[in-house]
Design an enzyme around this catalytic site. Structure first.
Site, PDB file in Angstrom:
ATOM      1  N   ARG A  85      50.328  39.481  37.288  1.00 57.68           N
ATOM      2  CA  ARG A  85      50.488  38.378  35.708  1.00 57.68           C
ATOM      3  C   ARG A  85      51.026  37.393  35.682  1.00 57.68           C
ATOM      4  O   ARG A  85      51.944  37.590  36.149  1.00 57.68           O
ATOM      5  CB  ARG A  85      50.351  39.322  34.528  1.00 57.68           C
ATOM      6  CG  ARG A  85      49.022  40.729  34.243  1.00 57.68           C
ATOM      7  CD  ARG A  85      48.944  41.747  33.347  1.00 57.68           C
ATOM      8  NE  ARG A  85      47.977  42.604  33.698  1.00 57.68           N
ATOM      9  CZ  ARG A  85      47.902  43.255  33.918  1.00 57.68           C
ATOM     10  NH1 ARG A  85      48.696  44.015  34.952  1.00 57.68           N
ATOM     11  NH2 ARG A  85      46.565  44.074  34.000  1.00 57.68           N
ATOM     12  N   HIS A 110      45.613  38.210  39.407  1.00 55.63           N
ATOM     13  CA  HIS A 110      45.265  37.802  40.106  1.00 55.63           C
ATOM     14  C   HIS A 110      44.799  36.803  40.754  1.00 55.63           C
ATOM     15  O   HIS A 110      43.522  37.352  41.212  1.00 55.63           O
ATOM     16  CB  HIS A 110      44.017  39.336  40.994  1.00 55.63           C
ATOM     17  CG  HIS A 110      45.132  40.917  40.732  1.00 55.63           C
ATOM     18  ND1 HIS A 110      46.162  40.962  41.058  1.00 55.63           N
ATOM     19  CD2 HIS A 110      43.994  41.724  40.737  1.00 55.63           C
ATOM     20  CE1 HIS A 110      46.731  41.737  40.377  1.00 55.63           C
ATOM     21  NE2 HIS A 110      45.171  43.478  40.296  1.00 55.63           N
ATOM     22  N   HIS A 181      45.191  44.846  47.918  1.00 57.21           N
ATOM     23  CA  HIS A 181      44.618  45.969  47.024  1.00 57.21           C
ATOM     24  C   HIS A 181      43.643  47.151  47.510  1.00 57.21           C
ATOM     25  O   HIS A 181      43.154  47.601  46.866  1.00 57.21           O
ATOM     26  CB  HIS A 181      43.788  45.080  45.821  1.00 57.21           C
ATOM     27  CG  HIS A 181      44.571  45.306  43.901  1.00 57.21           C
ATOM     28  ND1 HIS A 181      43.608  46.551  43.760  1.00 57.21           N
ATOM     29  CD2 HIS A 181      44.855  44.357  43.126  1.00 57.21           C
ATOM     30  CE1 HIS A 181      44.433  47.275  42.751  1.00 57.21           C
ATOM     31  NE2 HIS A 181      44.692  45.504  42.017  1.00 57.21           N
ATOM     32  N   ASP A 253      50.587  51.742  35.620  1.00 56.72           N
ATOM     33  CA  ASP A 253      50.859  50.057  36.056  1.00 56.72           C
ATOM     34  C   ASP A 253      52.079  49.586  36.290  1.00 56.72           C
ATOM     35  O   ASP A 253      51.999  48.566  34.893  1.00 56.72           O
ATOM     36  CB  ASP A 253      49.546  49.727  34.815  1.00 56.72           C
ATOM     37  CG  ASP A 253      48.803  48.415  35.809  1.00 56.72           C
ATOM     38  OD1 ASP A 253      49.150  47.789  36.862  1.00 56.72           O
ATOM     39  OD2 ASP A 253      47.787  48.177  35.309  1.00 56.72           O
ATOM     40  N   GLU A 317      50.543  47.470  45.609  1.00 48.94           N
ATOM     41  CA  GLU A 317      50.685  46.929  46.128  1.00 48.94           C
ATOM     42  C   GLU A 317      51.780  46.174  45.831  1.00 48.94           C
ATOM     43  O   GLU A 317      52.408  46.442  45.075  1.00 48.94           O
ATOM     44  CB  GLU A 317      49.427  46.256  44.798  1.00 48.94           C
ATOM     45  CG  GLU A 317      47.984  46.866  44.453  1.00 48.94           C
ATOM     46  CD  GLU A 317      48.514  46.126  43.066  1.00 48.94           C
ATOM     47  OE1 GLU A 317      48.049  45.265  42.350  1.00 48.94           O
ATOM     48  OE2 GLU A 317      48.088  47.668  42.497  1.00 48.94           O
TER      49      GLU A 317
HETATM   50  C1  BGC Z   1      47.117  45.286  37.572  1.00 52.14           C
HETATM   51  C2  BGC Z   1      45.750  46.197  36.613  1.00 52.14           C
HETATM   52  C3  BGC Z   1      44.469  46.154  37.454  1.00 52.14           C
HETATM   53  C4  BGC Z   1      44.112  46.461  38.537  1.00 52.14           C
HETATM   54  C5  BGC Z   1      42.304  45.772  38.613  1.00 52.14           C
HETATM   55  C6  BGC Z   1      46.321  45.411  39.038  1.00 52.14           C
HETATM   56  O1  BGC Z   1      46.948  45.346  40.238  1.00 52.14           O
HETATM   57  O2  BGC Z   1      48.144  46.149  37.797  1.00 52.14           O
HETATM   58  O3  BGC Z   1      46.102  46.130  35.371  1.00 52.14           O
HETATM   59  O4  BGC Z   1      43.761  46.457  35.915  1.00 52.14           O
HETATM   60  O5  BGC Z   1      44.505  45.666  39.063  1.00 52.14           O
HETATM   61  O6  BGC Z   1      42.290  44.418  38.404  1.00 52.14           O
END
Ligand code: BGC
Length: 353
Positions: A85, A110, A181, A253, A317
């Site tokens: 983010r 992302h 991812h 998360d 990740e």
């Molecule tokens: C994020 C999550 C998100 C997920 C799917 C992850 O990398 O940290 O918050 O929901 O990706 O988009």
């Protein structure tokens, strides 16, 4: 069970004049990775369990169409230009403020509306175990400055790692943070949840977040918190603990600050006791996001027609910390025209009786 290959024809198409296909990498141990150049997506990853049965340890879909119509989970894809983010989709470079898409509440996530996960990469399979993908992201694509030429190399190594190497160059000062991812379940995709997987993370601190999952800027010690994975414990042990940070993301998360002692550090180790599959994650990156699939939905069936649900997989990740462009105390994500971005991550598999 031997690896069950997905039908490559279900990925063959031309998108905006660019060829999309499914590539198959193998190594001498019999492991198989199937990867599409749509988003550089790892679709399947077959590794041996302790009884020499192969298991596909990543979530994914069986057709390109399903990836295109269900982008929100980022199953297996390359994420960029900035993974994770950026607060309110804004950052400043050389006194100029850039505005990005706000596609996660008030924040940027992302890479934006059409990130690298939805790009068609130029693919070259150089041998049975290596796939090279390149993509040129244009100046101001998704609001990011500079033409950025990116190469991602996937290798299935003889010592049983999926090795991912990233390189990039830019013609203007920009920011970059690339990751993969993949959603792992070491019992095999679709085989229940990951709460019984043992996890160890080589990190004494994590970047605490506000209610919108943006780092506050503080590095908080994991000691005496449910986020402590310095010693191996199951993912499920503390996941529902009454702890503010866990409630924000509905589970784990969070970005961990990897203890860095070498260039390539062991960031995390995951062991699943029934299948006996062990996954070690090595990276040159300073951070790793543990995401326990808290928002996985079952609206689309997985590639073997099983339902995926929250906690059906975990992601590790490797990355720079979230919102680094707005956090001067975090390691820099700025790439200058005369520099080269270079990052390496390995997901290495072995078995344990
Ligand atoms: C994020 C999550 C998100 C997920 C799917 C992850 O990398 O940290 O918050 O929901 O990706 O988009």
């Amino acid at each position: 069970m031997l690896p069950q290959l997905l039908n490559a024809a279900d990925f063959d198409t031309i998108l905006n004049g660019k060829k999309v296909a499914l590539y198959t990498l193998t190594n001498k141990q019999g492991s198989v990775a199937q990867i599409t150049n749509y988003g550089g997506t790892v679709v399947s990853l077959w590794v041996k369990d302790k009884e020499d049965n192969f298991k596909d340890v990543v979530l994914g879909y069986k057709t390109l169409e399903e990836y295109r119509t269900n982008p929100n989970a980022y199953f297996g894809s390359i994420v960029g230009r900035y993974a994770n983010r950026i607060a309110k989709g804004k950052f400043t470079l050389d006194n100029k403020t850039y505005t990005l898409a706000t596609n996660n509440g008030e924040n940027h996530l992302h890479g934006g509306t059409t990130g690298f996960d939805a790009a068609v990469w130029v693919a070259k399979q150089t041998c049975s175990h290596t796939l090279e993908l390149t993509y040129v992201s244009g100046d101001m694509e998704e609001g990011y400055p500079g033409n950025l030429a990116v190469t991602v190399q996937y290798q299935l190594t003889e010592d049983n790692a999926l090795k991912i190497t990233y390189w990039a160059i830019t013609d203007k000062t920009t920011i970059i943070n690339l990751t993969n991812h993949s959603y792992f379940n070491l019992k095999g995709e679709g085989n229940g949840d990951i709460l019984d997987h043992n996890l160890q993370i080589n990190a004494e601190k994590f970047t605490s977040v506000d209610q919108t999952c943006i780092p506050t800027g503080e590095l908080i010690p994991v000691k005496n918190t449910p986020l402590d994975f310095t010693k191996e414990k199951t993912i499920g042990k503390d996941i529902n603990a009454n702890y503010d940070q866990l409630k924000i993301g509905n589970g784990y998360d969070h970005n961990y600050v990897i203890n860095q002692t070498e260039t390539l550090n062991l960031a995390a180790k995951v062991t699943e006791p029934t299948a006996g599959i062990v996954m070690d994650v090595f990276t040159t990156e300073p951070g790793i996001q543990l995401y326990t699939g808290n928002f996985i939905t079952d609206t689309v069936l997985g590639k073997t027609n099983k339902k995926y649900h929250p906690r059906a997989a975990f992601c590790l990740e490797t990355q720079h910390y979230p919102d680094s462009p707005n956090k001067p105390n975090f390691p820099s994500v700025i790439l200058q025209p005369k520099e080269e971005y270079h990052s390496v991550t390995l997901y290495k598999f072995s078995t344990k009786a």
